[in-house]
Write an enzyme that holds these catalytic residues in place. Structure first.
Site, short mmCIF file in Angstrom:
data_model
loop_
_atom_site.label_atom_id
_atom_site.label_comp_id
_atom_site.label_asym_id
_atom_site.label_seq_id
_atom_site.Cartn_x
_atom_site.Cartn_y
_atom_site.Cartn_z
CE LYS A 489 -4.58 -10.14 -1.84
NZ LYS A 489 -5.53 -10.75 -2.73
CE1 TYR A 709 -3.45 24.01 5.42
CE2 TYR A 709 -3.59 21.73 6.13
CZ TYR A 709 -2.84 22.82 5.79
OH TYR A 709 -1.50 22.74 5.80
C1 PLP Z 1 -6.48 -11.46 -2.14
C2 PLP Z 1 -6.81 -12.75 -2.68
C3 PLP Z 1 -7.40 -13.75 -1.88
C4 PLP Z 1 -7.83 -13.51 -0.47
O1 PLP Z 1 -9.07 -12.85 -0.41
P1 PLP Z 1 -9.74 -12.53 1.00
O2 PLP Z 1 -11.08 -12.02 0.66
O3 PLP Z 1 -8.89 -11.51 1.64
O4 PLP Z 1 -9.76 -13.79 1.73
C5 PLP Z 1 -7.58 -14.99 -2.42
N1 PLP Z 1 -7.22 -15.25 -3.70
C6 PLP Z 1 -6.67 -14.32 -4.51
C7 PLP Z 1 -6.31 -14.69 -5.89
C8 PLP Z 1 -6.46 -13.04 -4.03
O5 PLP Z 1 -5.92 -12.12 -4.82
#
Ligand code: PLP
Length: 816
Positions: A489, A709
């Site tokens: 993602k 700035y």
């Molecule tokens: C992002 C996510 C993960 C992964 O989590 P990590 O801590 O990055 O391993 C697993 N399951 C779901 C549903 C997520 O949204």
């Protein structure tokens, strides 16, 4: 010309009979069906490792044209006209073939081992010697149990010198490598930390490594290291040692370091000499010392040694894809152009596609000028590939092409690089993957620069081998049979979707997960065919989800009903879905007490198929929350039982994220979901993302003046300020201003001075007198970890990773 063996000869070398009646000729070996430049002349060696089964790729190799296989089991339906060499252990057999091949040569073979510097010493030796002798050398850093046989196989009838590196990670491995390489001259680069390489003690490591030298007639090493000196004393062969102490073969007297070079004084055979090295760092000086020793041993005079050493440059040997203009991708290696490295690069070019069209820009080969056979052979081999066009630079190519009849692809020839540069606009490269490969004197990097997409010189390097490494690290922590879902993602936590997706698909993960449908579409368009779960869906996206074969997470009754309605209207059947149970996160998902109703609704329909049921842990990384985590796992387990009893069919159950993979084995169920760990976001992993920027300007600013700035930083002393090309719009957080954040340059850290601006940041480099515009700066990477940057900002690595904005160019490093 290449050594060629028939399949019958290979069978003989292995003392077996071939299966299959054809007789096939073999020039090349491959263990990787993605890396075969010339399949029809390749022996495919099926090696099963913990990571992947080589046997599973035999069919793929066959389809690409391979007809001879070295394997442990023959497929049930033997492929037509293929020949099989069946052995109990393909790795051993591969080594046996290489050793037999090696025995046919009587030339010098240099074997290089040591903890660091093997590859660079090998490449530099090649660089200084290739004018005079035909050299075969290990490609890249092929120095393992598999890499060494592949390297030795590159020795050809005209080879006059072979330079092979050997790397080991545990006891007992060197014996095998020794018998394959059978070096006549040994180089021991240096002794590093034993623990880093899995040995109990430094002595044990040293002894094991020196096994490589057992049949050498001379050994080059640095005996300033006491352990190495002790080892060297025990051997009877000629010792070509160097160091500061008396009685060595080549004695160092003094090293004077300047900013960009070093002057090194020696005593050799009772006379004084001095050389100028074109670098001043200790590692390079040390590596170059081995090269000097070899040249002296080979009879070169000091003058020629100086000339050739002067040409050495720290190598950037990584082959990397870069984004080019008009949707082109560039694979640039304007460092060398011998036959072997060219074949390697062509293999890389023909890996699964980015663009459909593949083009090659090629200078004259750097060895064998006058050896037109090499050129003809190359053309023949290119004929077997679907090349879009070939662009050549150099007089030899011109001559060869004049004598060549029809080719299956268009060719543009140029005498010089400058002519090609002038013609570039007319060639109009578009949507092509372009390999640029040339000898150094052709300076084809200028062509690469013209074809590279404009950038503001801040790049995020994505190290794909590190992704593989991190994946394997976590795979070791789950039972065999537990599936692996990779969380990609937010465009692979900021690292990019297509490239990461391809790397993961290749390494055999079972599932991918994205946050939104668009991200799934991007993966499909990049040729990813793994199943993809989408965490966030809504009715307007159903069309596109169905079209691209994406599988929704279903987290509410509203969504479930909407999806059912949509499917009925469209006549869609058996769409896989993933049920999310909320066991404590209170974000998305069915509450535990809603599960019975959910079950009823699922039972009343036949359209949607539950492919998996999952929940998300809230604090799996936190020991203080372990009781809560166990409670979540318990609730989840109950919900799953209820659903599977009621549905009467099985589905995947999963709940572990990265932290839970290590900390909560009871949460593994049928599949784990690996996120941040894949990208190196935890300690103990390899960093995947490295962020670099450059200096735009350096200026002196008087004490009492302010920088940036808001006049936040008043200088306490006369200062030197470097303005660098990264700001908060690139994802360098504004919290890092005013001395909080540091960047790495010239071997040191420098603090941020004043506020971080939108596109730029100022560093105090008063203590780094040699900083210049154009210098490359590490924002995070090998010296400043992403964890460090996150902690400066009081946030988590996830936020830093995903915050690097899209205008920062991503460069994918395919091999280190
Ligand atoms: C992002 C996510 C993960 C992964 O989590 P990590 O801590 O990055 O391993 C697993 N399951 C779901 C549903 C997520 O949204």
């Amino acid at each position: 010309m290449h050594s060629m063996y028939t399949s019958l000869q290979l069978a003989n070398m292995l003392h077996i009979q071939q299966q299959g009646s054809s007789v096939v000729s073999v020039q090349y070996l491959s263990v990787d069906s993605r890396r075969m430049a010339f399949p029809a002349a390749t022996l495919f060696v099926a090696i099963d490792t913990a990571q992947r089964s080589g046997h599973a790729f035999m069919h793929d190799a066959y389809q690409q044209g391979v007809r001879v296989f070295l394997c442990q089991h023959v497929p049930e339906n033997m492929m037509e006209d293929a020949v099989y060499l069946q052995v109990p252990d393909t790795l051993k057999a591969l080594q046996q073939l290489a050793a037999a091949h090696r025995r046919q040569f009587h030339c010098s073979v240099v074997g290089i081992t040591g903890s660091n510097g093997k590859t660079i010493v090998k490449e530099w030796l090649y660089e200084v010697l290739h004018h005079d002798v035909q050299i075969a050398r290990s490609p890249k850093s092929y120095n393992s149990q598999i890499g060494v046989p592949l390297s030795v196989w590159l020795m050809q009838p005209d080879t006059q010198l072979a330079i092979i590196e050997a790397g080991i990670s545990q006891r007992g491995e060197m014996q095998a490598l020794q018998s394959i390489i059978q070096p006549t001259i040994g180089i021991f680069t240096m002794l590093g930390d034993a623990h880093a390489e899995g040995f109990a003690s430094v002595e044990e490591k040293l002894q094991e490594k020196w096994r490589l030298f057992q049949s050498c007639k001379a050994i080059i090493c640095n005996t300033d290291d006491a352990a190495v000196a002790l080892m060297a004393k025990k051997i009877k062969v000629q010792l070509l040692n160097w160091g500061y102490h008396d009685g060595v073969w080549l004695q160092l007297l003094e090293i004077q370091k300047e900013t960009s070079f070093a002057k090194v004084d020696f005593q050799y055979e009772a006379a004084y000499h001095s050389l100028r090295f074109p670098f001043a760092d200790d590692a390079s000086i040390m590596n170059a010392m081995h090269v000097v020793c070899y040249m002296l041993y080979a009879g070169y005079g000091w003058e020629i040694i100086q000339q050739r050493i002067e040409q050495l440059r720290p190598l950037d040997m990584r082959m990397q894809w870069k984004k080019g203009i008009r949707h082109c991708n560039l694979l640039n290696d304007s460092y060398s152009n011998d036959f072997t490295s060219l074949v390697q690069a062509i293999e890389l070019l023909f890996q699964p596609s980015r663009n459909e069209h593949r083009s090659i820009v090629l200078s004259d080969l750097s060895v064998g000028i006058g050896n037109l056979g090499n050129y003809q052979q190359l053309l023949q081999l290119l004929q077997t590939k679907a090349i879009h066009r070939l662009v050549t630079v150099g007089p030899v190519w011109q001559q060869v092409l004049q004598q060549t009849e029809m080719l299956s692809f268009p060719v543009h020839t140029f005498m010089q690089t400058s002519e090609l540069l002038a013609a570039l606009p007319n060639l109009h490269f578009e949507r092509e993957d372009i390999l640029i490969k040339g000898g150094r004197q052709f300076a084809l990097e200028k062509v690469a620069q013209h074809l590279e997409a404009q950038q503001h010189q801040t790049v995020l390097e994505i190290h794909l081998p590190a992704v593989q490494h991190n994946l394997q690290f976590y795979k070791k922590h789950v039972q065999p049979g537990v599936k692996m879902m990779a969380m990609v993602k937010a465009s692979g936590y900021g690292s990019g979707d297509a490239e990461i997706g391809r790397a993961l698909q290749f390494s055999g993960v079972d599932y991918l997960a994205v946050a939104y449908p668009d991200e799934g579409v991007a993966l499909r368009q990049a040729g990813i065919h793994l199943p993809i779960m989408v965490l966030n869906t809504d009715p307007p996206s159903f069309d596109v989800m169905e079209q691209y074969n994406l599988e929704p997470e279903v987290y509410s009754f509203e969504l479930l009903q909407a999806l059912l309605e949509w499917c009925k209207q469209r006549g869609v059947q058996s769409w896989p879905i993933h049920i999310k149970i909320d066991t404590g996160m209170h974000r998305l998902g069915f509450a535990v007490d809603e599960v019975p109703t959910l079950l009823q609704q699922l039972q009343q329909q036949q359209i949607l198929q539950v492919r998996s049921v999952f929940t998300h842990l809230v604090a799996s990384e936190d020991a203080a929350a372990d009781a809560f985590t166990q409670e979540q796992i318990g609730l989840f387990s109950n919900a799953c039982s209820l659903l599977s009893d009621g549905l009467g069919y099985s589905f995947l159950k999963h709940c572990a994220n990265t932290a839970a993979i290590l900390r909560h084995p009871s949460a593994h169920f049928d599949m784990v979901r690996l996120g941040v760990g894949l990208y190196g976001g935890n300690t103990g992993l390899q960093p995947v993302m490295k962020l670099y920027t450059t200096v735009a300007q350096v200026k002196k600013v008087a004490a009492g003046e302010t920088v940036g700035y808001g006049r936040k930083a008043e200088l306490q002393r006369p200062s030197v300020i470097a303005t660098v090309r990264i700001g908060y719009a690139d994802g360098y957080p504004r919290q890092l201003g005013n001395g909080i954040g540091h960047m790495w340059l010239h071997g040191q850290t420098a603090p941020v001075v004043g506020n971080v601006c939108m596109d730029m940041t100022m560093l105090d480099v008063t203590d780094l007198p040699t900083v210049q515009p154009g210098d490359v700066i590490e924002v995070f990477g090998d010296h400043i970890s992403i964890q460090q940057v996150a902690s400066w900002c009081h946030t988590i690595t996830y936020e830093i990773m995903t915050g690097i904005s899209q205008r920062v160019k991503r460069v994918y490093v395919e091999a280190e």
